[in-house]
Write an enzyme that holds these catalytic residues in place. Structure first.
Site, PDB file in Angstrom:
ATOM      1  N   GLU A 332      -4.542 -76.733  82.434  1.00 23.99           N
ATOM      2  CA  GLU A 332      -4.848 -75.636  81.599  1.00 23.99           C
ATOM      3  C   GLU A 332      -3.934 -74.679  80.798  1.00 23.99           C
ATOM      4  O   GLU A 332      -4.203 -73.534  80.709  1.00 23.99           O
ATOM      5  CB  GLU A 332      -5.897 -74.758  82.163  1.00 23.99           C
ATOM      6  CG  GLU A 332      -7.120 -75.595  82.916  1.00 23.99           C
ATOM      7  CD  GLU A 332      -8.015 -74.790  83.944  1.00 23.99           C
ATOM      8  OE1 GLU A 332      -7.833 -73.393  83.623  1.00 23.99           O
ATOM      9  OE2 GLU A 332      -8.912 -75.301  84.331  1.00 23.99           O
ATOM     10  N   GLU A 424     -11.294 -81.389  85.838  1.00 25.06           N
ATOM     11  CA  GLU A 424     -12.182 -80.240  86.546  1.00 25.06           C
ATOM     12  C   GLU A 424     -13.643 -80.295  85.837  1.00 25.06           C
ATOM     13  O   GLU A 424     -13.660 -80.359  84.601  1.00 25.06           O
ATOM     14  CB  GLU A 424     -11.625 -79.011  86.604  1.00 25.06           C
ATOM     15  CG  GLU A 424     -10.257 -78.933  87.600  1.00 25.06           C
ATOM     16  CD  GLU A 424      -9.853 -77.360  87.534  1.00 25.06           C
ATOM     17  OE1 GLU A 424     -10.646 -76.453  87.261  1.00 25.06           O
ATOM     18  OE2 GLU A 424      -8.664 -77.380  87.829  1.00 25.06           O
TER      19      GLU A 424
END
Length: 492
Positions: A332, A424
C-alpha cells in the site's frame, strides 16, 4: 442549493426518433450498429443527471456541456444516470472529473448496489479516467456516483460496449533466475490456475478454524505478517511465532503469503496516539526515507539495511523448511499512510529494489515470489523485480462487486503479462460477478477481525457461497504441490 434533473437514455439498435408532445419533449437516443470495429461512445453530461444533495456549477474552466456537478460533501450526496438497455451488456465506463484538493475516492453503484470505488488522483483540470466496467441488465439501469471521500467535481460519464476478453499472456518464469524448485512449482500452479479459479485466502492462521466451522472449508492460502520481527518492535518486547505457524500451515499443504508491517528503524515518536507499535505509520515516526536513501553512509541508511538483514533471518528459516513464500514488502505504498510511501513513488521504488537486491543477491533467499502492491504506474518498480501485481481492496461493507476497475488497471500496468491478485480485502468479490466481468483475480486474502466476522462486510451466507463455489479453490482442492499431504497420510 440542490438541483434535481433527470435524463433517460435508451440504448437500442433502432433509429433516432423525436416526438414533440404538447410542451414536453421526449428524446429517444438510439445507437445504430457500427460498421467500424470500434464501438461508439455514449456520453452523458453530469448536469443532465439526477442530482441528490449535489449541485450544478460553472465555476471552473474546461468542462463540456453547460456545467458540471459539484458539492459531494454529505454522506447521501450522489449523481445518477438512468440508462435503458435492450439486453444485458457489459460496458466500459469513463468518468471526467476534477479533484483540486488532493487524492479522493468516489463510490460507484449500479441499480442501488455498491459497485466498487474510483480513485481520483489530484488534478486541477477536468481529466477523463477509466472507471472499470458495468454489466447493465435488460431494461432500466441506474448508474450512480456516490460521495466516497467527497470534495470532487464530475463533468460527464461515457459508456462503450466491451470488446471480447483478451487471453492472458502470463508465464511461470520468475524474476529471480535462481528461484527454488518449490517457488517455481507454486508459480507454475498459480499460472495454470489463473482465469479458471480464484484461490481462497485468509489473514491469520487462528481464523482458519472459524471459517471451517461456518463454511465446512478451509482457505487455500493464509497470510502472515513479519511485523513483530522488526527490530524496533523487538526492542519493546514484541515476540512473534508467525514463522512457526507458517511452517505448520505449509505442512498441511497450504499456500503461504507474508507481508511486513515494517516498524521504522528509528525515529519512533512513542507518545499517546503515536505509540511505538504504530511505528509503521508515517504519522507516528520522524524517520525520513528520502533523506536516509540520499546518503548511503548515514546511520539511517545502515539501520534500513540492518532491518532487512533481520527479516532475512526469518525468511531463511522458511527457506530451510522448503516453504515458498508469496512475499509482499512495502504494501500500500501509494496510499502514503506508511512511512515507506510517505515521500512519494521514487523513494518507495528505490527501497523496494534495495530489499529485493539484499534478500535475493546477498542472502540468496530463492524461495520468495515477489509481489508489488500498488496500482498507479508511477509507483511501479519494474518488471525485472516483480512477479505478481496486486491491490488491497476495502470497498463499502457488503460490496461484493468484482473490483473490475482495480483489476483492469493492474492488467494494463503489466501489459497482461503478470498475475494479478487481491492481496487484502474487506468484502470478498462474488465469484459469479467475477466471471461475468472477466475479473480473474488469482486469489483473495480477507483481513481479520470485523472484516471477516462482523456479518456486514461478509455475511455467513456469502462466506458459505464463496467457499463452496465451483470457481473458488479451498485447501482440500489444492493439488499436493509439495508432497505434504502424502507425508500427513503416512503419519496418520
Amino acid at each position: 442549493m440542490t438541483a434535481l434533473r433527470s435524463r433517460r437514455v435508451v440504448i437500442s439498435a433502432l433509429a433516432v426518433s423525436l416526438a414533440l408532445l404538447g410542451a414536453a419533449l421526449v428524446v429517444i437516443l438510439a445507437v445504430l450498429p457500427s460498421s467500424n470495429k470500434e464501438e461508439p461512445f455514449l456520453k452523458f453530461e453530469a448536469e443532465s443527471g439526477l442530482l441528490q444533495g449535489t449541485m450544478v456549477s460553472k465555476e471552473a474552466e474546461g468542462f463540456s456541456g453547460s456545467g458540471f456537478v459539484t458539492d459531494f460533501t454529505d454522506e447521501q450526496d450522489q449523481l445518477s444516470f438512468e440508462v435503458v438497455a435492450p439486453k444485458a451488456v457489459l460496458y466500459n465506463v469513463w468518468v471526467s472529473y476534477r479533484a483540486p484538493n488532493g487524492n479522493k475516492v468516489a463510490g460507484i453503484s449500479l441499480n442501488n448496489q455498491p459497485h466498487g470505488e474510483l480513485v481520483l488522483q489530484p488534478n486541477d483540470q477536468f481529466t477523463e479516467l477509466k472507471a472499470g466496467k458495468l454489466l447493465l441488465q435488460e431494461g432500466t439501469n441506474t448508474i450512480s456516483l456516490t460521495r466516497g471521500w467527497g470534495y470532487y467535481d464530475i463533468d460527464y460519464i461515457k459508456l462503450q460496449k466491451t470488446k471480447p476478453e483478451t487471453k492472458h499472456q502470463v508465464s511461470g518464469e520468475l524474476v529471480n533466475g535462481n528461484a527454488s524448485a518449490e517457488a517455481k512449482k507454486l508459480m507454475n500452479y498459480l499460472v495454470k490456475n489463473y482465469g479458471k479459479s480464484m484461490l481462497s485466502g485468509q489473514t491469520g492462521l487462528d481464523n482458519v478454524s472459524w471459517i471451517e466451522k461456518i463454511t465446512g472449508k478451509e482457505p487455500a492460502m493464509v497470510g502472515f505478517d513479519l511485523i513483530d520481527y522488526s527490530k524496533t518492535r523487538a526492542a519493546h518486547g514484541a515476540i512473534s511465532y508467525e514463522v512457526e505457524k507458517a511452517i505448520g500451515w505449509h505442512k498441511q499443504g497450504g499456500i503461504t503469503t507474508f507481508l511486513w508491517h515494517w516498524n521504522a528503524p528509528t525515529g519512533l515518536i512513542d507518545e499517546p496516539g503515536k505509540e511505538w507499535w504504530r511505528g509503521f505509520y508515517a504519522d507516528s515516526v520522524t524517520f525520513d526515507l528520502e533523506k536516509a536513501l540520499s546518503d548511503t553512509g548515514s546511520e539511517e541508511y545502515k539501520l534500513l539495511l540492518a532491518d532487512i538483514d533481520t527479516i532475512a533471518v526469518q525468511l531463511q528459516r522458511l527457506k530451510d523448511a522448503h516453504v515458498p513464500v508469496l512475499f509482499r514488502p512495502l504494501h500500500e505504498a501509494e496510499g502514503g499512510w506508511f512511512w515507506w510511501g510517505a515521500k512519494g513513488p521514487e523513494p518507495a521504488k528505490q527501497l523496494y529494489r534495495i530489499v529485493y537486491d539484499r534478500l535475493v543477491n546477498k542472502h540468496e533467499l530463492n524461495n520468495l515470489i515477489w509481489i508489488w502492491n500498488s496500482v498507479q504506474p508511477e509507483w511501479y518498480p519494474g518488471d525485472d523485480v516483480v512477479d505478481i501485481v496486486s491491490v488491497d481492496s476495502y470497498p463499502t461493507p457488503g460490496d461484493h462487486s468484482p473490483a473490475i476497475n482495480y483489476f483492469d488497471n493492474l492488467v494494463a500496468l503489466v501489459s497482461n503479462k503478470k498475475l494479478v491478485a487481491m492481496t487484502e480485502n474487506g468484502s470478498i468479490p462474488d465469484p459469479d460477478l467475477m466471471k461475468a466481468y472477466g475479473a480473474n483475480w488469482s486469489w483473495f486474502v480477507t483481513w481479520e477481525g470485523d472484516y471477516l466476522n462482523d456479518g456486514k462486510h461478509n455475511s455467513q451466507d456469502i462466506l458459505k457461497k464463496i467457499y463452496n463455489h465451483s470457481n473458488v479453490t479451498t485447501l482440500d482442492e489444492l493439488p499436493d504441490l509439495f508432497g505434504m499431504k502424502k507425508a500427513v497420510d503416512k503419519e496418520e
